[in-house]
Design an enzyme around this catalytic site. Structure first.
Site, mmCIF file in Angstrom:
data_model
loop_
_atom_site.group_PDB
_atom_site.id
_atom_site.type_symbol
_atom_site.label_atom_id
_atom_site.label_comp_id
_atom_site.label_asym_id
_atom_site.label_seq_id
_atom_site.Cartn_x
_atom_site.Cartn_y
_atom_site.Cartn_z
ATOM 1 N N LYS A 106 2.222 -3.414 7.244
ATOM 2 C CA LYS A 106 2.463 -3.553 5.799
ATOM 3 C C LYS A 106 3.898 -3.155 5.469
ATOM 4 C CE LYS A 106 -0.031 -4.620 2.976
ATOM 5 N NZ LYS A 106 -0.450 -5.968 2.451
ATOM 6 N N TYR A 133 -1.861 -0.686 11.145
ATOM 7 C CA TYR A 133 -2.003 -1.359 9.838
ATOM 8 C C TYR A 133 -0.820 -1.054 8.931
ATOM 9 C CZ TYR A 133 -3.338 -1.701 4.909
ATOM 10 O OH TYR A 133 -3.329 -1.946 3.555
ATOM 11 N N THR A 173 0.829 -1.213 0.000
ATOM 12 C CA THR A 173 0.000 0.000 0.000
ATOM 13 C C THR A 173 0.863 1.262 0.000
ATOM 14 O OG1 THR A 173 -1.502 1.267 1.421
ATOM 15 C CG2 THR A 173 -0.112 -0.321 2.524
ATOM 16 N N ASP A 174 0.294 2.351 -0.506
ATOM 17 C CA ASP A 174 1.009 3.637 -0.456
ATOM 18 C C ASP A 174 1.146 4.147 0.984
ATOM 19 O OD1 ASP A 174 -1.675 4.298 -0.010
ATOM 20 O OD2 ASP A 174 -1.788 5.810 -1.608
ATOM 21 N N GLU A 175 0.367 3.561 1.910
ATOM 22 C CA GLU A 175 0.404 4.052 3.302
ATOM 23 C C GLU A 175 1.741 3.808 3.980
ATOM 24 O OE1 GLU A 175 -2.809 3.231 5.859
ATOM 25 O OE2 GLU A 175 -4.294 3.275 4.260
HETATM 26 P P1 NAD Z 1 -9.875 -7.257 2.368
HETATM 27 O O1 NAD Z 1 -9.856 -7.002 3.820
HETATM 28 O O2 NAD Z 1 -11.112 -6.949 1.563
HETATM 29 O O3 NAD Z 1 -9.533 -8.803 2.077
HETATM 30 C C1 NAD Z 1 -8.520 -9.498 2.754
HETATM 31 C C2 NAD Z 1 -8.656 -10.978 2.420
HETATM 32 O O4 NAD Z 1 -7.582 -11.676 3.084
HETATM 33 C C3 NAD Z 1 -9.968 -11.609 2.918
HETATM 34 O O5 NAD Z 1 -10.486 -12.460 1.936
HETATM 35 C C4 NAD Z 1 -9.529 -12.391 4.163
HETATM 36 O O6 NAD Z 1 -10.371 -13.503 4.431
HETATM 37 C C5 NAD Z 1 -8.118 -12.808 3.763
HETATM 38 N N1 NAD Z 1 -7.263 -13.094 4.933
HETATM 39 C C6 NAD Z 1 -7.079 -12.321 6.041
HETATM 40 N N2 NAD Z 1 -6.239 -12.925 6.891
HETATM 41 C C7 NAD Z 1 -5.863 -14.102 6.311
HETATM 42 C C8 NAD Z 1 -4.994 -15.153 6.718
HETATM 43 N N3 NAD Z 1 -4.339 -15.130 7.880
HETATM 44 N N4 NAD Z 1 -4.828 -16.202 5.866
HETATM 45 C C9 NAD Z 1 -5.484 -16.246 4.679
HETATM 46 N N5 NAD Z 1 -6.329 -15.289 4.269
HETATM 47 C C10 NAD Z 1 -6.525 -14.209 5.070
HETATM 48 O O7 NAD Z 1 -8.623 -6.487 1.790
HETATM 49 P P2 NAD Z 1 -8.444 -5.664 0.431
HETATM 50 O O8 NAD Z 1 -8.930 -4.294 0.615
HETATM 51 O O9 NAD Z 1 -8.937 -6.491 -0.701
HETATM 52 O O10 NAD Z 1 -6.841 -5.596 0.372
HETATM 53 C C11 NAD Z 1 -6.089 -6.663 -0.180
HETATM 54 C C12 NAD Z 1 -4.618 -6.320 -0.152
HETATM 55 O O11 NAD Z 1 -4.389 -5.118 -0.867
HETATM 56 C C13 NAD Z 1 -4.062 -6.092 1.248
HETATM 57 O O12 NAD Z 1 -2.761 -6.639 1.301
HETATM 58 C C14 NAD Z 1 -4.008 -4.582 1.384
HETATM 59 O O13 NAD Z 1 -2.995 -4.186 2.270
HETATM 60 C C15 NAD Z 1 -3.692 -4.188 -0.043
HETATM 61 N N6 NAD Z 1 -4.119 -2.851 -0.467
HETATM 62 C C16 NAD Z 1 -5.425 -2.466 -0.307
HETATM 63 C C17 NAD Z 1 -5.849 -1.240 -0.794
HETATM 64 C C18 NAD Z 1 -7.298 -0.775 -0.679
HETATM 65 O O14 NAD Z 1 -7.608 0.326 -1.047
HETATM 66 N N7 NAD Z 1 -8.202 -1.602 -0.166
HETATM 67 C C19 NAD Z 1 -4.917 -0.399 -1.425
HETATM 68 C C20 NAD Z 1 -3.590 -0.822 -1.553
HETATM 69 C C21 NAD Z 1 -3.212 -2.056 -1.081
HETATM 70 O O1 DAU Z 2 -4.100 3.933 0.564
HETATM 71 C C1 DAU Z 2 -4.339 2.574 0.491
HETATM 72 C C2 DAU Z 2 -5.168 2.136 1.671
HETATM 73 O O2 DAU Z 2 -6.493 2.598 1.448
HETATM 74 C C3 DAU Z 2 -5.161 0.625 1.867
HETATM 75 O O3 DAU Z 2 -3.864 0.215 2.219
HETATM 76 C C4 DAU Z 2 -6.134 0.202 2.974
HETATM 77 O O4 DAU Z 2 -6.203 -1.220 3.036
HETATM 78 C C5 DAU Z 2 -7.501 0.747 2.635
HETATM 79 O O5 DAU Z 2 -8.417 0.448 3.673
HETATM 80 C C6 DAU Z 2 -7.437 2.265 2.429
HETATM 81 O O6 DAU Z 2 -7.103 2.933 3.675
HETATM 82 P P1 DAU Z 2 -7.833 4.281 4.137
HETATM 83 O O7 DAU Z 2 -7.712 4.386 5.601
HETATM 84 O O8 DAU Z 2 -7.407 5.416 3.295
HETATM 85 O O9 DAU Z 2 -9.345 3.899 3.689
HETATM 86 P P2 DAU Z 2 -10.766 4.065 4.414
HETATM 87 O O10 DAU Z 2 -11.792 3.612 3.417
HETATM 88 O O11 DAU Z 2 -10.808 3.451 5.754
HETATM 89 O O12 DAU Z 2 -10.904 5.638 4.597
HETATM 90 C C7 DAU Z 2 -10.749 6.536 3.508
HETATM 91 C C8 DAU Z 2 -10.797 7.961 4.065
HETATM 92 O O13 DAU Z 2 -12.118 8.239 4.545
HETATM 93 C C9 DAU Z 2 -9.890 8.177 5.258
HETATM 94 O O14 DAU Z 2 -9.366 9.491 5.189
HETATM 95 C C10 DAU Z 2 -10.817 8.051 6.470
HETATM 96 C C11 DAU Z 2 -12.127 8.599 5.943
HETATM 97 N N1 DAU Z 2 -13.358 8.003 6.489
HETATM 98 C C12 DAU Z 2 -13.460 6.650 6.563
HETATM 99 C C13 DAU Z 2 -14.624 6.062 7.029
HETATM 100 C C14 DAU Z 2 -14.757 4.552 7.123
HETATM 101 C C15 DAU Z 2 -14.433 8.845 6.874
HETATM 102 O O15 DAU Z 2 -14.339 10.078 6.794
HETATM 103 N N2 DAU Z 2 -15.573 8.249 7.295
HETATM 104 C C16 DAU Z 2 -15.711 6.901 7.395
HETATM 105 O O16 DAU Z 2 -16.812 6.427 7.779
#
Ligand code: NAD
Ligand code: DAU
Length: 336
Positions: free
Chosen positions: A156, A152, A125-127
């Site tokens: 990562k 988190y 992630t960019d985080e």
């Molecule tokens: P998500 O929470 O929707 O899905 C995570 C999946 O991993 C689920 O299916 C869960 O059952 C599985 N999982 C969790 N723990 C496990 C374990 N111990 N063994 C096997 N499976 C397990 O997550 P997402 O939003 O789809 O993110 C997926 C990946 O992408 C993560 O690595 C996250 O850090 C990365 N990522 C997410 C975002 C975003 O915006 N959501 C952005 C950049 C990177």
């Molecule tokens: O940047 C990549 C990341 O993006 C991934 O690594 C993470 O897995 C993914 O969850 C996401 O992280 P964020 O914390 O940016 O996403 P989230 O959807 O939780 O929140 C997006 C923004 O919105 C953040 O600034 C917090 C704000 N927010 C979130 C929720 C749930 C609100 O203002 N209200 C809300 O109810």
């Protein structure tokens, strides 16, 4: 690498992992996919339902289970590692599962990849880079120093470090991608965009943290999947690639776009308690990925992507209704 024939996708029942599995099933029908997923609260087998059974196989299991990996990994030529605990707010409430899955789980997978000489692509992630000021002209690049803020993002960042060390020390054929905020169908309703859409559908007022000016760099998850495929098949081993689609938007702008599309007033939402340590702004410079691998985002119209996402949650209420009360109760207990 040569075109992989047999890949493991960890976390393939989650939001982004399942999008990648559906992408591979549609675009590369000759590739067999073994999904390894623990099916936590965030994993749903429905997300990959209906794909050809001879192409996509689900193994329910934990990436921390070394014995399972020892049985599963041989015979595969790549691991694409999505599995993680992924939600910042949950990591603040209870960091332990994040340490276990994100750090120990990545370690277990790297050890399996090392023993069986399997290509490894790590989804990050960019985080890991921390945050930028709103007026900072800079964006994150592959050279930006690591500076994670939350439990988190620190797990990562730790997992990225393990991947780099296993590549350098043991020669594991690894790549890393760090992507910005994804949106699209199948995202868990704890996350910002689906939470607000499903709130409106349930008659609950949307909730905005802090002053609403925090900026996220949005990318459609289908563009993320194509980038991962390109890196897996054409990327240089040992390299990191940043994935982003120039989609910077403030949270309040995104929320107001949702409110307008769903027929609500611009102020029909509640300001709620801010997230502790809340990152201000993320912004990705994806020039390396574009230059080296020729990747370009296809979903460049955010309004169109948002309309389709709202339509998906409206039409798939069976997919999310069961989780709604519990998700909102957790937020309510924290004043959010
Ligand atoms: P998500 O929470 O929707 O899905 C995570 C999946 O991993 C689920 O299916 C869960 O059952 C599985 N999982 C969790 N723990 C496990 C374990 N111990 N063994 C096997 N499976 C397990 O997550 P997402 O939003 O789809 O993110 C997926 C990946 O992408 C993560 O690595 C996250 O850090 C990365 N990522 C997410 C975002 C975003 O915006 N959501 C952005 C950049 C990177
Ligand atoms: O940047 C990549 C990341 O993006 C991934 O690594 C993470 O897995 C993914 O969850 C996401 O992280 P964020 O914390 O940016 O996403 P989230 O959807 O939780 O929140 C997006 C923004 O919105 C953040 O600034 C917090 C704000 N927010 C979130 C929720 C749930 C609100 O203002 N209200 C809300 O109810």
């Amino acid at each position: 690498m040569d075109m992989p024939k047999n890949i493991i996708v960890t976390g393939g029942c989650g939001f982004i992992g399942s999008n990648f599995v559906r992408y591979v099933a549609a675009e590369h029908p000759e590739v067999h996919v073994t999904v390894l997923d623990k099916l936590t609260y965030a994993g749903n087998p429905e997300n990959i339902a209906g794909l050809p059974e001879d192409q996509v196989e689900l193994v329910v299991g934990d990436i921390c289970d070394a014995e399972l990996l020892e049985r599963l990994v041989p015979g595969h030529d790549a691991i694409v590692h999505y599995a993680a605990e992924s939600h910042n707010d949950n990591s603040i409430a209870d960091p332990e599962p994040f340490l276990r899955t994100n750090v120990e789980g990545t370690y277990r997978l790297l050890e399996a990849a090392r023993r069986h000489d399997v290509r490894f692509h790590h989804i990050s992630t960019d985080e890991v880079y921390g945050d930028l000021a709103l007026d900072d002209p800079a964006r994150f690049t592959e050279e930006t120093p690591y500076h994670p803020s939350s439990p988190y993002s620190s797990t990562k960042a730790s997992s990225d470090m393990l991947v780099r060390a296993w590549h350098r020390t043991y020669g594991v054929r690894a790549t890393i991608s760090n992507c910005s905020n994804n949106y699209g169908p199948y995202q868990h309703i704890e996350k910002f965009i689906p939470r607000q859409i499903t709130n409106i559908l349930c008659g609950i007022r949307p909730k905005l943290y802090g002053d609403g000016r925090n900026v996220r760099d949005w990318i459609h998850t289908e563009d993320h999947s194509r980038a991962v495929w390109d890196i897996l098949t054409k990327g240089r081993v040992g390299e990191t690639y940043l994935i982003g689609a120039d989609g910077e938007r403030s949270n309040i702008d995104v929320l107001r776009a949702i409110l307008e599309r769903m027929g609500r007033g611009a102020d029909d939402f509640d300001w709620v308690r801010d997230r502790p340590g809340h990152d201000r702004r993320y912004a990705i410079d994806s020039a390396k990925l574009r230059r080296e691998l020729g990747w370009r985002p296809v979903h460049t119209d955010f309004s169109e992507g948002l309309d389709a996402t709202i339509a998906w949650y409206t039409e798939h209420q069976d997919w999310w209704r069961a989780a709604k009360d519990e998700t909102e109760a957790k937020y309510a207990a924290k004043g959010q």
